[in-house]
Motif scaffolding. Sequence first.
Motif, PDB file in Angstrom:
ATOM      1  N   THR A  45      15.766  28.942 -19.188  1.00 54.47           N
ATOM      2  CA  THR A  45      15.493  28.427 -20.526  1.00 54.47           C
ATOM      3  C   THR A  45      15.935  29.421 -21.598  1.00 54.47           C
ATOM      4  O   THR A  45      16.596  29.066 -22.581  1.00 54.47           O
ATOM      5  N   SER A  46      15.561  30.681 -21.410  1.00 56.33           N
ATOM      6  CA  SER A  46      15.954  31.715 -22.372  1.00 56.33           C
ATOM      7  C   SER A  46      17.468  31.873 -22.408  1.00 56.33           C
ATOM      8  O   SER A  46      18.062  32.064 -23.483  1.00 56.33           O
ATOM      9  N   GLN A  48      19.735  29.573 -21.806  1.00 64.02           N
ATOM     10  CA  GLN A  48      20.313  28.436 -22.513  1.00 64.02           C
ATOM     11  C   GLN A  48      20.126  28.557 -24.022  1.00 64.02           C
ATOM     12  O   GLN A  48      21.028  28.242 -24.809  1.00 64.02           O
ATOM     13  N   ILE A  49      18.963  29.036 -24.445  1.00 62.48           N
ATOM     14  CA  ILE A  49      18.689  29.175 -25.881  1.00 62.48           C
ATOM     15  C   ILE A  49      19.645  30.176 -26.520  1.00 62.48           C
ATOM     16  O   ILE A  49      20.261  29.912 -27.563  1.00 62.48           O
ATOM     17  N   TYR A  50      19.802  31.334 -25.895  1.00 61.43           N
ATOM     18  CA  TYR A  50      20.676  32.351 -26.471  1.00 61.43           C
ATOM     19  C   TYR A  50      22.146  31.991 -26.316  1.00 61.43           C
ATOM     20  O   TYR A  50      22.985  32.459 -27.080  1.00 61.43           O
ATOM     21  N   MET A  53      22.823  29.901 -29.284  1.00 65.63           N
ATOM     22  CA  MET A  53      22.868  30.725 -30.488  1.00 65.63           C
ATOM     23  C   MET A  53      24.131  31.582 -30.545  1.00 65.63           C
ATOM     24  O   MET A  53      24.429  32.181 -31.581  1.00 65.63           O
TER      25      MET A  53
END
Length: 217
Positions: A45-46, A48-50, A53
């Motif tokens: 999850t982390s 994919q988020i970064y 970004m």
Amino acid sequence: MRNVLTIAGKEIRSYFASPVAYVLIAAYLALAGYFFYALLTAFNTSLQIYSMMRNPEMLARFNLNEMVIVPLLHNMAVLLIFIVPAITMRMFPEEKRSGTYELLLTSPIRVGEIVLGKFLGGLVLVLLMVALSGLFGVLLRAYGNPELPMMLVGYLGLALMATVFLALGTLISSFTDNVVIGGTMKMSSTARLWRRGAITIWFRLKRDSLSGFRIML
């Protein structure tokens, strides 16, 4: 040596003849599997988020070894604090309760052989649990890119820690006739031993970080 192996075999059969071994293995793997799933989900999850970004500096900091393997091994070590006492708490109290303890002592077997046989029987069960949890490492190796030497050393350390906990539990088991009291004493002793090791590691890390800070200055 034959007497030791005979007692170890009897101990192993007693574990698997009752639901004890199956319940402990299932509980250990279920909890370890939950930790593995939670850590891997948080990592993905982390990531994919970064990735969305488009932050290359943060992406470079993502490390499967530090964010999944190290916490997983730490959590499995904590589980051993509760699992290993459940294995050893019946070793000698059960013999004393059933009246076979006196037969063992009066048989032509040395006390050291009795203790070593019971220890080896419990060790087989503990190492079996650790080996089965190696499936998580196999999955990471198949679908990820972990550092294999680090992972192998981590599992070796986990097996050695379980061996120490088992030896301590075997010692305490010979001191008491009550299963509940023995289990409580073993759990307290293993938790204290693990906590002492964790505090030592923490102080070493703080010392190394302070040394690095002084070098930078």
